[in-house]
Design a protein around this motif. Structure first.
Motif, PDB file in Angstrom:
ATOM      1  N   MET A 229      43.924  26.146  56.198  1.00  0.00           N
ATOM      2  CA  MET A 229      42.569  26.263  55.659  1.00  0.00           C
ATOM      3  C   MET A 229      42.004  27.662  55.890  1.00  0.00           C
ATOM      4  SD  MET A 229      41.899  23.090  54.591  1.00  0.00           S
ATOM      5  CE  MET A 229      40.113  22.930  54.563  1.00  0.00           C
ATOM      6  N   VAL A 230      41.100  28.070  54.982  1.00  0.00           N
ATOM      7  CA  VAL A 230      40.434  29.354  55.141  1.00  0.00           C
ATOM      8  C   VAL A 230      39.138  29.335  54.333  1.00  0.00           C
ATOM      9  CG1 VAL A 230      41.501  30.531  53.163  1.00  0.00           C
ATOM     10  CG2 VAL A 230      40.830  31.862  55.164  1.00  0.00           C
ATOM     11  N   ASN A 231      38.173  30.115  54.766  1.00  0.00           N
ATOM     12  CA  ASN A 231      36.894  30.233  54.066  1.00  0.00           C
ATOM     13  C   ASN A 231      36.857  31.596  53.388  1.00  0.00           C
ATOM     14  OD1 ASN A 231      34.374  29.511  53.186  1.00  0.00           O
ATOM     15  ND2 ASN A 231      33.348  29.783  55.146  1.00  0.00           N
ATOM     16  N   GLY A 232      37.244  31.637  52.106  1.00  0.00           N
ATOM     17  CA  GLY A 232      37.364  32.899  51.398  1.00  0.00           C
ATOM     18  C   GLY A 232      36.100  33.285  50.651  1.00  0.00           C
ATOM     19  N   TYR A 233      36.233  34.289  49.787  1.00  0.00           N
ATOM     20  CA  TYR A 233      35.095  34.836  49.043  1.00  0.00           C
ATOM     21  C   TYR A 233      35.392  34.810  47.547  1.00  0.00           C
ATOM     22  CZ  TYR A 233      33.945  36.862  53.619  1.00  0.00           C
ATOM     23  OH  TYR A 233      33.675  37.050  54.947  1.00  0.00           O
ATOM     24  N   ARG A 234      34.518  34.176  46.772  1.00  0.00           N
ATOM     25  CA  ARG A 234      34.666  34.184  45.317  1.00  0.00           C
ATOM     26  C   ARG A 234      34.223  35.531  44.779  1.00  0.00           C
ATOM     27  NH1 ARG A 234      33.498  28.172  42.980  1.00  0.00           N
ATOM     28  NH2 ARG A 234      33.507  29.364  41.040  1.00  0.00           N
ATOM     29  N   MET A 235      35.077  36.158  43.969  1.00  0.00           N
ATOM     30  CA  MET A 235      34.811  37.513  43.510  1.00  0.00           C
ATOM     31  C   MET A 235      33.703  37.592  42.464  1.00  0.00           C
ATOM     32  SD  MET A 235      36.516  39.819  45.112  1.00  0.00           S
ATOM     33  CE  MET A 235      36.514  41.197  43.962  1.00  0.00           C
ATOM     34  N   GLY A 236      33.449  36.519  41.735  1.00  0.00           N
ATOM     35  CA  GLY A 236      32.332  36.539  40.814  1.00  0.00           C
ATOM     36  C   GLY A 236      32.712  36.316  39.365  1.00  0.00           C
ATOM     37  N   SER A 237      31.690  36.125  38.537  1.00  0.00           N
ATOM     38  CA  SER A 237      31.880  35.673  37.161  1.00  0.00           C
ATOM     39  C   SER A 237      32.654  36.661  36.286  1.00  0.00           C
ATOM     40  CB  SER A 237      30.519  35.378  36.529  1.00  0.00           C
ATOM     41  OG  SER A 237      29.699  36.538  36.535  1.00  0.00           O
ATOM     42  N   ALA A 238      32.473  37.965  36.491  1.00  0.00           N
ATOM     43  CA  ALA A 238      33.165  38.944  35.639  1.00  0.00           C
ATOM     44  C   ALA A 238      34.679  38.787  35.756  1.00  0.00           C
ATOM     45  CB  ALA A 238      32.746  40.358  36.017  1.00  0.00           C
ATOM     46  N   TYR A 239      35.166  38.565  36.955  1.00  0.00           N
ATOM     47  CA  TYR A 239      36.605  38.387  37.179  1.00  0.00           C
ATOM     48  C   TYR A 239      37.048  37.010  36.697  1.00  0.00           C
ATOM     49  CZ  TYR A 239      35.546  42.346  40.184  1.00  0.00           C
ATOM     50  OH  TYR A 239      35.100  43.554  40.655  1.00  0.00           O
ATOM     51  N   ASP A 240      36.230  35.996  36.984  1.00  0.00           N
ATOM     52  CA  ASP A 240      36.582  34.634  36.592  1.00  0.00           C
ATOM     53  C   ASP A 240      36.678  34.506  35.070  1.00  0.00           C
ATOM     54  OD1 ASP A 240      36.321  34.229  39.289  1.00  0.00           O
ATOM     55  OD2 ASP A 240      34.445  33.096  39.156  1.00  0.00           O
ATOM     56  N   GLU A 241      35.752  35.121  34.351  1.00  0.00           N
ATOM     57  CA  GLU A 241      35.741  35.016  32.895  1.00  0.00           C
ATOM     58  C   GLU A 241      36.941  35.712  32.267  1.00  0.00           C
ATOM     59  OE1 GLU A 241      31.948  36.563  31.817  1.00  0.00           O
ATOM     60  OE2 GLU A 241      30.837  34.882  32.707  1.00  0.00           O
ATOM     61  N   TRP A 242      37.374  36.837  32.856  1.00  0.00           N
ATOM     62  CA  TRP A 242      38.548  37.538  32.316  1.00  0.00           C
ATOM     63  C   TRP A 242      39.793  36.676  32.474  1.00  0.00           C
ATOM     64  CZ3 TRP A 242      43.306  39.399  33.876  1.00  0.00           C
ATOM     65  CH2 TRP A 242      43.922  40.334  33.030  1.00  0.00           C
ATOM     66  N   PHE A 243      40.000  36.140  33.672  1.00  0.00           N
ATOM     67  CA  PHE A 243      41.185  35.308  33.883  1.00  0.00           C
ATOM     68  C   PHE A 243      41.101  34.014  33.072  1.00  0.00           C
ATOM     69  CE2 PHE A 243      41.908  37.888  37.766  1.00  0.00           C
ATOM     70  CZ  PHE A 243      43.262  38.149  37.582  1.00  0.00           C
ATOM     71  N   THR A 244      39.917  33.462  32.940  1.00  0.00           N
ATOM     72  CA  THR A 244      39.746  32.241  32.146  1.00  0.00           C
ATOM     73  C   THR A 244      40.148  32.487  30.694  1.00  0.00           C
ATOM     74  OG1 THR A 244      38.003  31.367  33.584  1.00  0.00           O
ATOM     75  CG2 THR A 244      38.038  30.585  31.308  1.00  0.00           C
ATOM     76  N   ALA A 245      39.770  33.633  30.145  1.00  0.00           N
ATOM     77  CA  ALA A 245      40.127  33.955  28.764  1.00  0.00           C
ATOM     78  C   ALA A 245      41.632  34.115  28.587  1.00  0.00           C
ATOM     79  CB  ALA A 245      39.409  35.232  28.325  1.00  0.00           C
ATOM     80  N   CYS A 246      42.300  34.587  29.615  1.00  0.00           N
ATOM     81  CA  CYS A 246      43.750  34.810  29.531  1.00  0.00           C
ATOM     82  C   CYS A 246      44.550  33.541  29.789  1.00  0.00           C
ATOM     83  CB  CYS A 246      44.167  35.904  30.498  1.00  0.00           C
ATOM     84  SG  CYS A 246      43.470  37.536  30.128  1.00  0.00           S
ATOM     85  N   PHE A 247      44.057  32.678  30.665  1.00  0.00           N
ATOM     86  CA  PHE A 247      44.764  31.432  30.965  1.00  0.00           C
ATOM     87  C   PHE A 247      44.426  30.317  29.980  1.00  0.00           C
ATOM     88  CE2 PHE A 247      45.554  33.250  35.211  1.00  0.00           C
ATOM     89  CZ  PHE A 247      46.839  32.792  35.468  1.00  0.00           C
ATOM     90  N   GLY A 248      43.214  30.316  29.471  1.00  0.00           N
ATOM     91  CA  GLY A 248      42.807  29.252  28.565  1.00  0.00           C
ATOM     92  C   GLY A 248      42.169  28.072  29.263  1.00  0.00           C
ATOM     93  N   PHE A 249      41.916  28.181  30.538  1.00  0.00           N
ATOM     94  CA  PHE A 249      41.177  27.166  31.298  1.00  0.00           C
ATOM     95  C   PHE A 249      40.413  27.875  32.415  1.00  0.00           C
ATOM     96  CE2 PHE A 249      45.659  27.166  32.756  1.00  0.00           C
ATOM     97  CZ  PHE A 249      45.503  27.643  34.053  1.00  0.00           C
ATOM     98  N   ARG A 250      39.440  27.183  33.027  1.00  0.00           N
ATOM     99  CA  ARG A 250      38.566  27.814  34.002  1.00  0.00           C
ATOM    100  C   ARG A 250      39.328  28.227  35.265  1.00  0.00           C
ATOM    101  NH1 ARG A 250      33.562  24.558  35.734  1.00  0.00           N
ATOM    102  NH2 ARG A 250      33.184  26.517  36.852  1.00  0.00           N
ATOM    103  N   VAL A 251      39.148  29.487  35.639  1.00  0.00           N
ATOM    104  CA  VAL A 251      39.845  30.072  36.776  1.00  0.00           C
ATOM    105  C   VAL A 251      38.841  30.863  37.621  1.00  0.00           C
ATOM    106  CG1 VAL A 251      41.654  31.709  37.482  1.00  0.00           C
ATOM    107  CG2 VAL A 251      42.015  30.238  35.498  1.00  0.00           C
ATOM    108  N   VAL A 252      39.032  30.856  38.939  1.00  0.00           N
ATOM    109  CA  VAL A 252      38.242  31.719  39.816  1.00  0.00           C
ATOM    110  C   VAL A 252      39.188  32.592  40.638  1.00  0.00           C
ATOM    111  CG1 VAL A 252      36.286  30.138  39.966  1.00  0.00           C
ATOM    112  CG2 VAL A 252      38.103  30.002  41.680  1.00  0.00           C
ATOM    113  N   LEU A 253      38.748  33.815  40.904  1.00  0.00           N
ATOM    114  CA  LEU A 253      39.496  34.750  41.739  1.00  0.00           C
ATOM    115  C   LEU A 253      38.838  34.785  43.113  1.00  0.00           C
ATOM    116  CD1 LEU A 253      41.681  36.994  42.053  1.00  0.00           C
ATOM    117  CD2 LEU A 253      39.924  38.627  41.307  1.00  0.00           C
TER     118      LEU A 253
END
Length: 350
Positions: free
Chosen positions: A113-137
């Protein structure tokens, strides 16, 4: 032997970056697996994105440019998802982001287990567009994942003190109470699966390729950190390595064998699981490489390792001499029950 390749994976599961030289630290090659992608479910829960389930990860190329990771998505000739403007944009990710304003996220990777940091919507939206489903970095920052089982030479106590009961002993070990001054801090991980390093041998790769009539596969499928030629050593001799020296200096304590998954079957050119023999690499190893008594249904290729005691870091380069300075007479046995949710925990040490 010699070092023939060095690989780092700043964002886990994406294509690795080939290096000529690198700094080895306690948690791996500098910047290795500091970031990780997670899929967002319908209920908002997160599940890990790794090659064995998401072969399209192989179409993302990353490189380190200054103080950033540049990520490019390369759609295959047979597209995986509908085209979008984001797919032609180079995503720039800071290697050391400011975490003061980032949202925290509890994550479970193989029960570490670990408590990480979500990088934010700009990164999430880019990866989501490339994968075709919702992704978070997610970025791990200064947080730490525990090493479970005995994968690390500093993950478990050697023996139980005779004048102390099991309960009080385990309490003192886990929570850090009454620890001897000489006892080293337990090893910890970033988003690496189960160890700081994975070492692979070209000699063993040649054995795998001899099983494939359709042509050889590249070492990149096995996602190592350090590759050695294995010259003068037997195929799969790494099963019995206990310590490697680099340039005549003890460097890596080799602990467990690496149990492989269907990521070996990924075709990096198509972003899909391979067809024909390209998708049968894992099966080809099943006949004689299920040699880990702790994980008897999965074949083995490569060896996990950590820096040896007393070594805080070491610079390594392609071409450096490597020697096996300690061996074991028997193969190690895996004891990280990564499917057992009851053992999940955070890193604990004071």
């Amino acid at each position: 032997m010699k070092v023939t390749a060095i690989w780092v994976y700043p964002i886990k599961a994406l294509r690795g970056i080939s290096l000529h030289n690198a700094h080895l630290g306690p948690q791996g090659i500098k910047y290795d697996r500091r970031f990780m992608l997670w899929r967002v479910g319908e209920d908002g829960g997160l599940s890990k994105i790794q090659l064995d389930r998401y072969p399209q990860c192989s179409r993302f190329v990353q490189e380190i440019v200054g103080d950033e990771i540049h990520v490019r998505y390369q759609p295959p000739s047979d597209p995986l998802v509908p085209p979008s403007p984001e797919q032609s944009v180079v995503l720039r990710v800071p290697l050391d982001p400011d975490v003061s304003r980032l949202e925290r996220q509890v994550l479970n990777l193989h029960q570490g287990m670990v408590n990480g940091y979500r990088m934010g919507s700009a990164y999430d939206e880019w990866f989501t567009a490339c994968f075709g489903f919702r992704v978070v970095l997610v970025y791990i920052g200064d947080e730490r994942r525990p090493v479970l089982g005995t994968f690390s030479p500093r993950a478990q106590p050697v023996a139980v003190p005779t004048q102390q009961g099991w309960l009080s002993y385990l309490f003192s070990y886990i929570w850090g109470a009454q620890k001897p001054q000489s006892e080293p801090e337990p090893d910890w991980l970033t988003f690496s699966d189960m160890a700081a390093y994975l070492v692979a041998s070209e000699k063993s790769l040649s054995n795998v390729n001899a099983r494939l009539s359709s042509g050889p596969v590249d070492i990149v499928r096995f996602r190592p950190n350090i590759v050695v030629d294995g010259e003068g050593e037997g195929e799969f001799d790494e099963d019995f390595w206990a310590e490697l020296s680099i340039r005549s200096r003890p460097a890596l304590a080799m602990t467990k064998m690496c149990n492989r998954c269907t990521s070996l079957n990924v075709d990096y050119e198509t972003g899909r699981f391979g067809e024909g023999e390209k998708g049968m690499v894992l099966k080809k190893l099943m006949s004689d490489r299920r040699v880990d008594k702790g994980s008897k249904w999965t074949p083995v290729f490569g060896k996990y390792g950590f820096l040896v005691d007393g070594l805080d870091g070491l610079d390594v380069a392609v071409g450096d001499e490597v020697a096996v300075t300690k061996r074991t007479s028997e193969r190690p046995v895996s004891d990280w029950q990564y499917k057992d949710e009851s053992i999940a925990r955070f890193y604990r040490y004071t």
